[in-house]
Design an enzyme around this catalytic site. Structure first.
Site, short mmCIF file in Angstrom:
data_model
loop_
_atom_site.label_atom_id
_atom_site.label_comp_id
_atom_site.label_asym_id
_atom_site.label_seq_id
_atom_site.Cartn_x
_atom_site.Cartn_y
_atom_site.Cartn_z
N GLN A 1 85.44 0.97 -52.41
CA GLN A 1 84.34 0.88 -51.45
C GLN A 1 84.24 -0.49 -50.80
O GLN A 1 83.37 -0.70 -49.95
CB GLN A 1 83.00 1.22 -52.14
N CYS B 1 80.09 10.92 -58.52
CA CYS B 1 81.08 10.53 -59.53
C CYS B 1 80.67 9.23 -60.22
O CYS B 1 81.53 8.39 -60.53
CB CYS B 1 82.48 10.40 -58.96
N LYS C 1 89.60 6.28 -47.31
CA LYS C 1 88.25 5.72 -47.12
C LYS C 1 88.25 4.61 -46.07
O LYS C 1 87.22 4.06 -45.75
CB LYS C 1 87.72 5.17 -48.45
N ASP D 1 88.23 -2.49 -58.78
CA ASP D 1 88.19 -1.23 -58.04
C ASP D 1 87.63 -1.55 -56.66
O ASP D 1 86.45 -1.81 -56.50
CB ASP D 1 87.29 -0.24 -58.81
N HIS E 1 82.54 3.88 -60.87
CA HIS E 1 82.90 5.27 -60.52
C HIS E 1 83.64 5.86 -61.73
O HIS E 1 84.29 5.13 -62.48
CB HIS E 1 83.82 5.19 -59.30
C1 LIG Z 1 84.12 3.00 -56.24
C2 LIG Z 1 85.15 4.09 -56.23
N1 LIG Z 1 86.20 3.97 -57.02
C3 LIG Z 1 87.18 4.90 -57.04
C4 LIG Z 1 87.12 6.01 -56.25
C5 LIG Z 1 88.20 7.01 -56.32
O1 LIG Z 1 88.87 7.10 -55.10
P1 LIG Z 1 89.92 8.26 -54.82
O2 LIG Z 1 89.24 9.55 -55.15
O3 LIG Z 1 90.25 8.12 -53.38
O4 LIG Z 1 91.10 8.00 -55.71
C6 LIG Z 1 86.02 6.18 -55.41
C7 LIG Z 1 85.89 7.39 -54.58
O5 LIG Z 1 84.82 7.76 -54.15
C8 LIG Z 1 85.02 5.18 -55.39
O6 LIG Z 1 83.96 5.29 -54.58
#
Ligand SMILES: Cc1ncc(COP(=O)(O)O)c(C=O)c1O
Length: 421
Positions: free
Chosen positions: A218, A379, A241, A215, A138
């Protein structure tokens, strides 16, 4: 701070999850009727819905406990502090962290990753050092590291993915050398649903003495995560999430690393003493929690992870897997539908496109049938570039979704195909 490593018992039995039993917990599912339809909410990877248990916890906090934390000696401040620190212990249990001081509250996964970039990367990485990421990250696990590269002259090395959307493990392994100083990799791809072989990836990095940030944005909502078993150095996720409030999240870090790191933000609560000559920083986790945090949001996060643990993450994963299999099978029966991301190990995400129909039009038409999906690059533009497409439509599942939701999705996609076909 206590050092409990015990996981609390989760679901009493591993009986299959019946989503109907839990749907009633989520008021929004019956309160909202897009275009007069039953709401079929399949945008959970962007943000999931909140159960009554979390909403009630927030109301209780605001009506019985609210004050600033760690500061007052009065009743409400004590209550708020206790609730906030209990939430930290809930997250500790959720991730099976060794100690609660290894849990830093953040406003979400993005902030957790940025905290590690500033706190670890800016302190310990320098010109010529290399950071390993994967092609399926992401943007929030790419851009902070690019910012570090710009500032420090470090270099990003990218492990490729194959046509299924799986990591090419040998290529990942080959990237490690004496210049590699950090790895920042996803546990589950938000655009493809791929579950990465995260334990093996961590082991490879550690064999080269390289710390690893995972990370988990998900993964944490869908899989049972055990940071001690993974032996990862950092693990970041977002509350919104996993049925918690926006503005909440957590970063796990090994205590010995967090202690060596520099603070990310300066201000109140993160200090032991301040003079104009010298400031001494607080102990972890407070060193990384400057200023007044979103107290209610973190207490809501604690309630959300307790809610998921009580149901059982393994049961949630199994249920979502059933939905994923069923959706994948039924969607490809529709002429023109292609699924992007066919990894053998997948979590609750199905990304697809319908012939030449722009995904945005797909999303708009599905909305008219009451079906909420995400459309766009999610993203993860490098993933789109890898597959040579601008965007996909993405359906993503949560514990409260049913096979009937998948049927509604499939019927709506069929209508799109008929309209444009
Ligand atoms: C794999 C992954 N990493 C990081 C993020 C960033 O999360 P946040 O916008 O809640 O900080 C997301 C959000 O969609 C994501 O799907």
């Amino acid at each position: 701070m206590s050092a409990t490593a015990l996981k609390e018992p989760t679901a009493t039995a591993q009986a299959p999850l019946d989503p109907e039993q839990y749907r009633a917990d989520f008021p929004i599912l019956s309160n909202v009727h897009p275009h007069g339809h039953r709401l079929v909410f399949l945008d959970n990877a962007a943000s999931s819905q909140m159960p009554r248990q979390v909403i009630d916890r927030l109301v209780h906090y605001q009506t019985h406990e609210h004050a600033n934390i760690h500061r007052g000696v009065h009743l409400l401040s004590e209550r708020a502090t206790e609730a906030y620190e209990n939430a930290r212990r809930s997250v500790q249990r959720f991730l099976n962290a060794r100690e609660d001081r290894e849990i830093i509250f953040t406003t979400g996964c993005t902030e957790g990753i940025n905290l590690v970039m500033h706190g670890y990367g800016r302190k310990f990485l320098g010109p010529g050092d290399e950071i390993v990421v994967t092609q399926m990250e992401h943007h929030s696990n790419i851009v902070p590291w690019q910012m570090l590269c710009e500032e420090k002259g470090t270099r990003l090395r990218v492990a490729p993915i194959d046509d299924r959307g799986e990591l090419v493990f040998e290529e990942f392994e080959k990237l490690f050398n004496e210049r590699t100083k950090f790895a920042a990799v996803t546990h589950v791809s938000n655009a493809l649903g791929t579950i990465t072989p995260i334990k093996r990836m961590i082991d490879v990095a550690h064999a080269h003495g390289v710390p690893v940030l995972v990370d988990g944005a998900q993964a944490a909502p869908h899989l049972s995560v055990d940071v001690q078993a993974l032996d990862c150095d950092f693990y970041a996720f977002s509350g919104h999430k996993l049925c918690g409030p926006t503005g909440s999240g957590a970063l796990y870090g090994k205590a010995k690393l967090l202690e060596k790191m520099q603070p990310f933000k300066g201000g109140g609560d993160m200090i032991l003493s301040v003079t104009f000559e010298k400031t001494t920083y607080n102990t972890i986790p407070h060193k990384f929690e400057a200023g007044t945090p979103p107290i209610a949001a973190m207490i809501g996060l604690g309630a959300a992870v307790d809610y998921l643990q009580a149901i059982g993450l393994d049961r949630i994963a199994a249920h979502e897997h059933t939905l994923l299999d069923y959706a994948s099978r039924r969607l490809v029966e529709i002429p023109g539908v292609r699924i992007v991301g066919t990894a053998r190990e997948k979590a609750a995400v199905v990304s697809f496109y319908v012939g030449d129909v722009h995904p945005h039009d797909v999303g708009t038409l599905l909305n008219e049938e009451g079906v909420a999906v995400r459309t766009g690059h999610h993203c993860a533009q490098p993933v789109m570039q890898r597959f040579g497409i601008p965007a996909t439509a993405r359906a993503s599942f949560a514990l409260y979704n049913t096979l009937a939701d998948v049927d509604a999705l499939v019927e709506a996609v069929r209508k799109v195909q008929q309209l444009f076909g």
